[in-house]
Write an enzyme that holds these catalytic residues in place. Structure first.
Site, PDB file in Angstrom:
ATOM      1  N   ALA A  11       0.855  -1.188   0.000  1.00 38.80           N
ATOM      2  CA  ALA A  11       0.000   0.000   0.000  1.00 38.80           C
ATOM      3  C   ALA A  11       0.890   1.237   0.000  1.00 38.80           C
ATOM      4  CB  ALA A  11      -0.914  -0.008   1.219  1.00 38.80           C
ATOM      5  N   ASP A  12       0.730   2.096  -1.005  1.00 36.82           N
ATOM      6  CA  ASP A  12       1.567   3.283  -1.172  1.00 36.82           C
ATOM      7  C   ASP A  12       0.895   4.520  -0.573  1.00 36.82           C
ATOM      8  OD1 ASP A  12       3.392   1.782  -2.606  1.00 36.82           O
ATOM      9  OD2 ASP A  12       2.716   2.512  -4.570  1.00 36.82           O
ATOM     10  N   GLY A  38       3.472  -1.839  -4.930  1.00 41.64           N
ATOM     11  CA  GLY A  38       4.316  -3.020  -4.774  1.00 41.64           C
ATOM     12  C   GLY A  38       4.744  -3.489  -6.148  1.00 41.64           C
ATOM     13  N   LYS A  39       6.032  -3.731  -6.328  1.00 38.45           N
ATOM     14  CA  LYS A  39       6.536  -4.044  -7.667  1.00 38.45           C
ATOM     15  C   LYS A  39       5.853  -5.257  -8.280  1.00 38.45           C
ATOM     16  CE  LYS A  39      11.042  -1.862  -7.009  1.00 38.45           C
ATOM     17  NZ  LYS A  39      10.725  -0.751  -7.934  1.00 38.45           N
ATOM     18  N   ASN A  42       2.139  -4.310  -9.150  1.00 42.82           N
ATOM     19  CA  ASN A  42       2.139  -3.381 -10.281  1.00 42.82           C
ATOM     20  C   ASN A  42       2.399  -4.113 -11.595  1.00 42.82           C
ATOM     21  OD1 ASN A  42       1.879  -1.271  -8.434  1.00 42.82           O
ATOM     22  ND2 ASN A  42       4.051  -0.751  -8.476  1.00 42.82           N
ATOM     23  N   GLY A 214      15.887   5.861 -23.207  1.00 39.33           N
ATOM     24  CA  GLY A 214      15.278   4.649 -23.738  1.00 39.33           C
ATOM     25  C   GLY A 214      15.737   3.404 -23.007  1.00 39.33           C
ATOM     26  N   ASP A 235       4.491  11.859 -12.800  1.00 39.21           N
ATOM     27  CA  ASP A 235       5.474  11.269 -11.900  1.00 39.21           C
ATOM     28  C   ASP A 235       5.972   9.965 -12.508  1.00 39.21           C
ATOM     29  OD1 ASP A 235       4.176   8.872 -10.798  1.00 39.21           O
ATOM     30  OD2 ASP A 235       2.980  10.180  -9.532  1.00 39.21           O
ATOM     31  N   GLY A 240       8.925   1.753 -14.361  1.00 36.54           N
ATOM     32  CA  GLY A 240       9.678   0.519 -14.568  1.00 36.54           C
ATOM     33  C   GLY A 240       8.823  -0.722 -14.427  1.00 36.54           C
ATOM     34  N   ASP A 241       7.843  -0.675 -13.530  1.00 34.57           N
ATOM     35  CA  ASP A 241       6.951  -1.826 -13.360  1.00 34.57           C
ATOM     36  C   ASP A 241       6.046  -2.005 -14.569  1.00 34.57           C
ATOM     37  OD1 ASP A 241       8.031  -2.297 -10.864  1.00 34.57           O
ATOM     38  OD2 ASP A 241       6.540  -1.085  -9.824  1.00 34.57           O
TER      39      ASP A 241
END
Length: 294
Positions: A11-12, A38-39, A42, A214, A235, A240-241
């Site tokens: 939980a963010d 959570g990676k 996500n 890239g 943001d 990355g996820d």
């Protein structure tokens, strides 16, 4: 095919502020209600929203945050049969985002420390495994070994950077890192932290995401470099996820690496145009639309 994502659910709590705190500095900002993140979660959501058959394996607490994470995954089409409830509290993250979209993240893993590779009873031949490093490294190493025996395709996003036995790393099909993670593992291996040197040292495919420049991937078939999409950044949390989840979904559907990377690049860019982590994971139609304009 089947995509199994083994990883974290968190939980963010997102704090928006004019600039990121320096050491010893207090910065006033605004925070809202807990958001799903959570990676692992996500990446599973990103894969499912792009049409992947995503199965998420992980742990949450028996609390409101755990219920929120489960509901979010279900609403995105993720199979959560393997999402286990434990007595430890659901993992939490404090995400600080500045006016330019840059972030700093502090994580309390909580229930994610209880994630167990053995909960995956069977790995279908030809399945794709996707892992990150917000669960116990020993469990990732065990799953890599099981996946190799089962004939699965194995992808590891070494985020956050942490150690794994060399035999586990060399059993991967693709190692995915950002530039800081590549520098970290390069230092551990006594190599420069770029895709080519890491590929040579480990003998596996390596993809390094390079932000606005890239992504570069090096495999036994050669070097692939794709530029980033130009977008208005809100943001960068979760970019990355989104990249990892959509890449895994594409590979699991049988796409060549370059085609899967093109979808992943678009997904990562789109995630930067929205607030939050899991809520910012794009849908297939959004990815298609961005690719059609490129």
């Amino acid at each position: 095919m089947t995509l199994i994502v083994f990883g974290s659910a968190i939980a963010d709590f997102v704090f928006r502020m004019p600039h990121l705190p320096r050491a010893g500095e207090t910065v006033l900002g605004e925070a809202g209600a807990a958001l799903p993140g959570g990676k692992g979660l996500n990446q599973a959501i990103a894969a499912a929203r792009d049409g992947g058959d995503a199965h998420f394996i992980g742990c949450v607490g028996r609390d409101a945050n755990g219920a929120m994470l489960r509901a979010t995954a279900l609403a995105s089409g993720v199979d959560v049969t393997g999402l286990r409830e434990v007595e430890e509290a659901t993992g939490l993250a404090c995400v600080c985002v500045d006016a330019e979209g840059h972030n700093q993240i502090a994580v309390s893993l909580g229930a994610n420390r209880r994630a167990e590779a053995a909960r995956i009873a069977a790995i279908p031949p030809g399945a794709t495994l996707l892992m990150q490093m917000e669960v116990p490294p020993a469990e990732n190493a065990a799953l890599i070994a099981s996946g190799r025996r089962a004939g699965a395709r194995i992808l590891l996003n070494l985020a956050p950077a942490a150690g794994l036995p060399p035999e586990a790393l060399r059993a991967l099909d693709l190692l995915i890192l950002n530039e800081s993670e590549a520098a970290w593992i390069g230092a551990q291996l006594g190599q420069p932290g770029h895709a080519g040197s890491l590929h040579a040292a480990l003998g596996i495919g390596v993809a390094v995401t390079e932000g606005e420049r890239g992504v570069t991937a090096v495999t036994g078939e050669g070097v692939l470099h794709l530029p980033a999409h130009r977008v208005a950044v809100v943001d960068t949390v979760g970019a990355g996820d989104a990249w990892c989840g959509v890449l895994a979904a594409g590979l699991d559907r049988g796409m060549p690496l370059e085609a899967a990377m093109r979808r992943a690049n678009a997904a990562g860019a789109l995630a930067c145009t929205k607030h939050g982590a899991a809520p910012a994971m794009p849908h297939a139609a959004e990815i298609d639309a961005l690719l059609s304009r490129s």
